[in-house]
Design an enzyme around this catalytic site. Sequence first.
Site, mmCIF file in Angstrom:
data_model
loop_
_atom_site.group_PDB
_atom_site.id
_atom_site.type_symbol
_atom_site.label_atom_id
_atom_site.label_comp_id
_atom_site.label_asym_id
_atom_site.label_seq_id
_atom_site.Cartn_x
_atom_site.Cartn_y
_atom_site.Cartn_z
ATOM 1 N N THR A 166 0.841 -1.195 0.000
ATOM 2 C CA THR A 166 0.000 0.000 0.000
ATOM 3 C C THR A 166 0.872 1.239 0.000
ATOM 4 O O THR A 166 1.879 1.302 0.710
ATOM 5 C CB THR A 166 -0.938 0.007 1.219
ATOM 6 O OG1 THR A 166 -1.843 -1.091 1.129
ATOM 7 C CG2 THR A 166 -1.748 1.299 1.281
ATOM 8 N N PHE A 168 1.362 5.000 0.994
ATOM 9 C CA PHE A 168 0.905 5.976 1.973
ATOM 10 C C PHE A 168 1.519 7.325 1.639
ATOM 11 O O PHE A 168 2.680 7.413 1.234
ATOM 12 C CB PHE A 168 1.329 5.570 3.385
ATOM 13 C CG PHE A 168 0.589 4.372 3.927
ATOM 14 C CD1 PHE A 168 -0.521 4.531 4.737
ATOM 15 C CD2 PHE A 168 1.010 3.088 3.606
ATOM 16 C CE1 PHE A 168 -1.208 3.426 5.224
ATOM 17 C CE2 PHE A 168 0.328 1.978 4.087
ATOM 18 C CZ PHE A 168 -0.785 2.144 4.900
#
Length: 266
Positions: A166, A168
């Site tokens: 992911t 960020f």
Amino acid sequence: YQGLAGAWCEQAAMQLFSSPALNAMETFEDVFIAVKDRKASYGVVPIENSRTGGIGEVYDLLRKYGCYIVGQTWVSIHHCLMAVPGTKLEDVREVYSHPQGFLQCRNFLRGRAWDLTACRNTSVGAELVAQKQEKRCAAIGSRRAAQLNGLAVLAPDIATDEHNKTRFIVIADHPEYTAASDTVSVIFRTAHRSGALCDVLFPLMAEGINMKRLESRPVADSRYIFFCDLAGNINDDSMKAALRQAASCCGFLEVLGCYSEVSEQR
């Protein structure tokens, strides 16, 4: 960051900052409000996953609160199934996690007759299982969340994609960049006609600007706004020329930030 200790957002914050004074918030919007009101210097929120794509809510909040992107990092996501010690896989009847956690572990969950209960964060799911102390309940999240809540790992590495990660971003209430910054993010809206998007993108091609990502979000009356990540620095002459020309071809264009992936902690 949004969530509790053990959340992937917390891991990203620790990866981004050395010795951070962390403050857990209940929602993504709370993170943006804290930054906008200067109650926090920076906020850390997820913006896309390699498996499930963009986090629409975060794109919307960037637009709503006018915060700037000042950094980014990628976190490898290794989900596990956790439950109270002594639980067996066949005991599980209900699983708690964030909707993204369910999506990212779709293959593991397929064919299992479990009730999936969505939480606002994977770490919240772990906390709920720890509070319930029932063998019928389990959660999907990080090993750190399991450790912090005294839970046992029933199944490790259950994400469908073993390379699941992911992205960020770090948000602030003002822009921060250096000559080494290599990504420019913009938001723009085009006219509602054939070829309008091409008109905006053509100046980028003409100036040799590489588009790293393009994401659309719906607004009123079947119209869309676009979020775009471009390779380069805001002070590059080619970037300035491309953005000026692109802005003249659309309803509005705003720069969300000029930044780079954080390789050294702040």
